[in-house]
Write an enzyme that holds these catalytic residues in place. Structure first.
Site, PDB file in Angstrom:
ATOM      1  N   HIS A 167      41.561  54.884  27.306  1.00 55.85           N
ATOM      2  CA  HIS A 167      41.693  54.322  28.656  1.00 55.85           C
ATOM      3  C   HIS A 167      41.958  52.831  28.558  1.00 55.85           C
ATOM      4  O   HIS A 167      41.308  52.132  27.788  1.00 55.85           O
ATOM      5  CB  HIS A 167      40.433  54.547  29.481  1.00 55.85           C
ATOM      6  CG  HIS A 167      40.557  53.954  30.853  1.00 55.85           C
ATOM      7  ND1 HIS A 167      41.163  54.631  31.890  1.00 55.85           N
ATOM      8  CD2 HIS A 167      40.211  52.743  31.344  1.00 55.85           C
ATOM      9  CE1 HIS A 167      41.162  53.863  32.957  1.00 55.85           C
ATOM     10  NE2 HIS A 167      40.591  52.708  32.653  1.00 55.85           N
ATOM     11  N   LYS A 196      35.527  59.929  35.283  1.00 62.63           N
ATOM     12  CA  LYS A 196      36.707  60.767  35.037  1.00 62.63           C
ATOM     13  C   LYS A 196      36.803  61.139  33.560  1.00 62.63           C
ATOM     14  O   LYS A 196      37.072  62.284  33.209  1.00 62.63           O
ATOM     15  CB  LYS A 196      37.972  60.022  35.464  1.00 62.63           C
ATOM     16  CG  LYS A 196      38.163  60.005  36.961  1.00 62.63           C
ATOM     17  CD  LYS A 196      39.329  59.134  37.378  1.00 62.63           C
ATOM     18  CE  LYS A 196      38.997  57.664  37.188  1.00 62.63           C
ATOM     19  NZ  LYS A 196      39.921  56.770  37.927  1.00 62.63           N
ATOM     20  N   ARG A 244      37.774  51.535  47.811  1.00 60.27           N
ATOM     21  CA  ARG A 244      37.632  50.220  47.182  1.00 60.27           C
ATOM     22  C   ARG A 244      38.938  49.443  47.251  1.00 60.27           C
ATOM     23  O   ARG A 244      38.949  48.232  47.456  1.00 60.27           O
ATOM     24  CB  ARG A 244      37.199  50.377  45.722  1.00 60.27           C
ATOM     25  CG  ARG A 244      35.739  50.747  45.560  1.00 60.27           C
ATOM     26  CD  ARG A 244      35.448  51.212  44.139  1.00 60.27           C
ATOM     27  NE  ARG A 244      35.842  50.217  43.160  1.00 60.27           N
ATOM     28  CZ  ARG A 244      36.268  50.494  41.923  1.00 60.27           C
ATOM     29  NH1 ARG A 244      36.353  51.753  41.524  1.00 60.27           N
ATOM     30  NH2 ARG A 244      36.619  49.541  41.101  1.00 60.27           N
ATOM     31  N   SER A 265      33.788  54.369  37.703  1.00 60.38           N
ATOM     32  CA  SER A 265      35.002  55.091  38.070  1.00 60.38           C
ATOM     33  C   SER A 265      35.704  55.640  36.832  1.00 60.38           C
ATOM     34  O   SER A 265      36.054  56.821  36.754  1.00 60.38           O
ATOM     35  CB  SER A 265      35.929  54.149  38.841  1.00 60.38           C
ATOM     36  OG  SER A 265      37.183  54.752  39.044  1.00 60.38           O
ATOM     37  N   ASP A 297      34.849  60.004  43.015  1.00 64.88           N
ATOM     38  CA  ASP A 297      35.575  58.833  42.520  1.00 64.88           C
ATOM     39  C   ASP A 297      36.894  58.674  43.246  1.00 64.88           C
ATOM     40  O   ASP A 297      37.310  57.558  43.563  1.00 64.88           O
ATOM     41  CB  ASP A 297      35.829  58.964  41.023  1.00 64.88           C
ATOM     42  CG  ASP A 297      36.741  57.849  40.549  1.00 64.88           C
ATOM     43  OD1 ASP A 297      36.293  56.694  40.587  1.00 64.88           O
ATOM     44  OD2 ASP A 297      37.900  58.127  40.190  1.00 64.88           O
TER      45      ASP A 297
END
Lengths: 471, 471
Positions: A82, A187, A168, A183, A161
């Site tokens: 990520h 995931k 957000r 968040s 989320d």
């Protein structure tokens, strides 16, 4: 659900219990808590923070709001990457097929652009026909067949989320480390991974521009991952300039393909190798960084990685010819070429350009248009010391010419850097909106790409000599 | 309307321009800015505050969102009173007809309960038939005829405040001084006043329990009023106990009527006189406090004040017999009598009782039920030193007996007060919900009612000897 006392407690600096977070997130996901209460609470979280137990409870509640990818007894190790996002960051498009070509499965769930940074989904969707909306069952089947799937967050994964992320984005509550960490991890933890590698960007073009914030985010995510049985390693990589040379969805996809074919820019390749070798190590398929890098290089050189991307594109409905011939990607109808007034580097810039906020509602987000972008043609070989740039192409959206050059304006960045002699040339790629944005600054050299590895056992820097900050 | 950058600026501690506040409030009033963005901004305001210019701009924008009461060249001076609210505060019901009986017009616009404190409208509506929903035209005509109107915020007055007030109530953004001040002043400035007197409650039962906050609120409102051509004086009055002896809508209305008939408790009368004489002075109908008090006392003794209330009730559709015979007010069908275990005072308590939050949505607020309440029968004549209470009646809602006595539990308040020897008796009047709430504490005496006057020219204390804090 009696939310007001919970909002008040957080507002006043107190902590909610794990049970309260769990009930709150469940109620919000069900629509029993309205957005206006949640956004007030989120703002209180941004300004008051979350205690460690609260963050864990929030992440668990978000994870528990949906389903998880279950690979049962399938023996192939699964690792994902990520990135916190930065200008020109197309690493995922190179890395996922490359690592899969090395025998490690990559069930990669990505997002769209957030803040000023582009999203992997937007870039993938520049490929004609490419479908990012896989179901959980489709994703699982594809991962078990090809070793890789690249998809959006499905409705089944962390729906809490999904709602929070959208809220957000339109309530000024994006840039908060605990919320970012929860968040991401809610995931990633749903992907059924054996390990996770994080690419935490640092520098002027990063989502979080300060080093302290980047480190805090990395440590927060490592703790969350480790505590939940998913060993997590974070690499801190440079984002004081765009990664590679292209910014803009189609241009970045093209650059990723060129990189898979061995024709990519050195900085992009370096970050890809750094992340990829951590993934191979975490998966246990290699024991040393050196061997892992060699394995990655072999997969690239042999064409296996490019072939894997071709298979991935085909499996997800895209035109597999794109790998062989990237000109099938959307092309700008107008290309304007600007010459930088003097030698310098292209720096990444996270600051908003005052073009307004294209987001009108959290239900209807504007998606990135694939044509626009910025591409620079710098000299090769000066990578380590700062890439020289003598001209910048600006690919504008067909029918409109919003791209414009604001020449020789004294920008904040230049003023902050005493060593900078020349006035900056401020390139505003109008078509990209908040996604992308590059700034050519004359006479100033930033250090080359570097990566610092952070894990629960400590930190190391792969290019300490080039790294101006101690981690 | 691009709200996110504005939210972000406030979140990060910056200030919005007057133009931004103006545009934002106009857009919110029109429904072009959704609640979820406004609530995030409100939370940022709660935690970051507002600069003086921002507060002025916000108040002006809220005022400008609606119409104002215009009295053109009508020569009668108009003065209103506003209370920050406390347990048992029924002063408005006595004060408005009393001051009107002295020749000063009172176009009084009141609210419903906010937080744990009751609202004047709820109390007035305990009178059978009483209609608080006057139009601006009706209110103006009635003020010019009778010298007094008591009404709710009409849709024409500060609609922005109406929406914001409802949103704040359900998003934990009520207790913020700039927001409280802007809300009050935007309505009061719309009343076409010559002057305004504020009753800022202090003590355990006040909306803002700390003295610092009460003073800050008073000063904030004085500045806002003075800057806008409405001379404003604030009285700081004691709210460490319920005002008078009754808490609960019908019971309070009854007590107000008794006071207008000369049969009210001394503490309520004292606060009423203190505020009323400031109103007469501000209106210019008397030159000294002594003369103003005498005029108020005469209006009470002569029956003119009670008669004015009768006229007011009749003009607004209520049963005017209520003044003569308060038993026409709704009566509790069950009355339970509890004896306090030992001598003490009834103290006011602002803390939530954990009975949950009756507010489910800012569109559907629960209105106070008129029957329930608490009434104590203490000895008279011990007022200054602390009223002795030997028994407390608890008037429960018909058909349900939620009122309960939690005896001899060591409460927080008792522990905080080292001088307290006995365990407190915690009375939880279930029917009142968050409105009301009284606590009998044994063996502890709080100082008597006191009032400190604050204006732009300085502060004075009417009972310095009884005032334990320097202003």
């Amino acid at each position: 659900m009696f939310v007001v006392p919970l909002i008040e407690r957080k507002r006043d600096g107190g902590a909610l219990t794990p049970e309260q977070w769990s009930a709150l997130i469940a109620a919000y996901t069900d629509g029993r808590v309205p957005d206006y209460q949640m956004s007030a609470l989120l703002m209180a979280v941004v300004l008051r923070g979350l205690e460690r137990q609260e963050l864990a409870a929030l992440t668990d509640a978000m994870l528990a709001s949906g389903q998880r990818l279950g690979f049962d007894s399938w023996p192939t190790p699964r690792v994902d990457k990520h990135s916190t996002g930065g200008v020109g960051d197309k690493v995922s498009l190179v890395l996922a097929p490359l690592v899969a070509a090395c025998g490690v499965a990559v069930p990669m769930m990505s997002g769209r652009g957030l803040g000023h940074t582009g999203g992997t989904l937007d870039k993938l969707e520049a490929i004609p026909g490419f479908r990012t909306g896989l179901s959980l069952a489709e994703a699982k089947a594809q991962v078990m067949k090809l070793g890789v799937a690249m998809m959006g967050q499905t409705p089944e994964i962390a729906p809490a989320d999904r709602r929070l992320y959208a809220l957000r984005d339109v309530t000024g509550t994006v840039e908060a480390i605990p919320l970012i960490a929860a968040s991401i991890m809610s995931k990633k933890l749903a992907e059924g991974l054996n390990a996770l590698v994080l690419d935490v960007k640092r520098g002027s073009g990063a989502f979080l521009p300060s080093l302290e914030q980047s480190l805090e985010l990395a440590r927060t995510m490592i703790t969350l991952g480790e505590d939940r049985g998913c060993p997590t390693v974070a690499l801190l990589t440079a984002m004081d300039r765009p990664l590679g040379r292209a910014c803009g969805n189609a241009l970045e996809t093209e650059e990723a393909i060129l990189t898979l074919r061995g024709e990519g820019p050195a900085d992009l390749l370096e970050v890809t190798y750094a992340l990829g070798s951590e993934m191979l190590l975490a998966a246990g398929v290699e024991k040393t960084s050196k061997k892992a890098r060699q394995r990655l290089a072999n997969a690239l050189a042999s064409g296996l990685a490019a072939e894997k991307f071709e298979q991935l594109i085909e499996a997800q409905g895209g035109n597999p010819k794109t790998v062989e011939d990237p000109s099938v990607l959307p092309q700008a109808q107008e290309v304007e070429v600007y010459a930088a007034p003097r030698t310098g580097v292209v720096a990444a810039d996270h600051r908003p350009r005052g073009r307004g906020d294209g987001r009108r509602s959290h239900q209807g987000r504007r998606r990135g248009r694939p044509h626009g972008g910025v591409r620079d043609h710098g000299e090769a070989g000066r990578q380590g010391a700062g890439r020289r740039t003598d001209r910048v192409d600006l690919c504008a959206r067909p029918g409109r010419n919003e791209a414009r050059l604001r020449g020789a304006r004294a920008g904040d960045r230049d003023r902050r850097q005493a060593g900078g002699k020349a006035a900056p040339v401020d390139l505003t790629p109008g078509d990209e909106g908040r996604r992308g944005g590059a700034q050519a600054i004359g006479g100033f050299c930033t250090p080359g790409p570097q990566s610092c590895t952070l894990s629960s056992s400590g930190a190391s820097c792969t290019s300490r000599s080039a790294c101006s900050s101690s981690v």
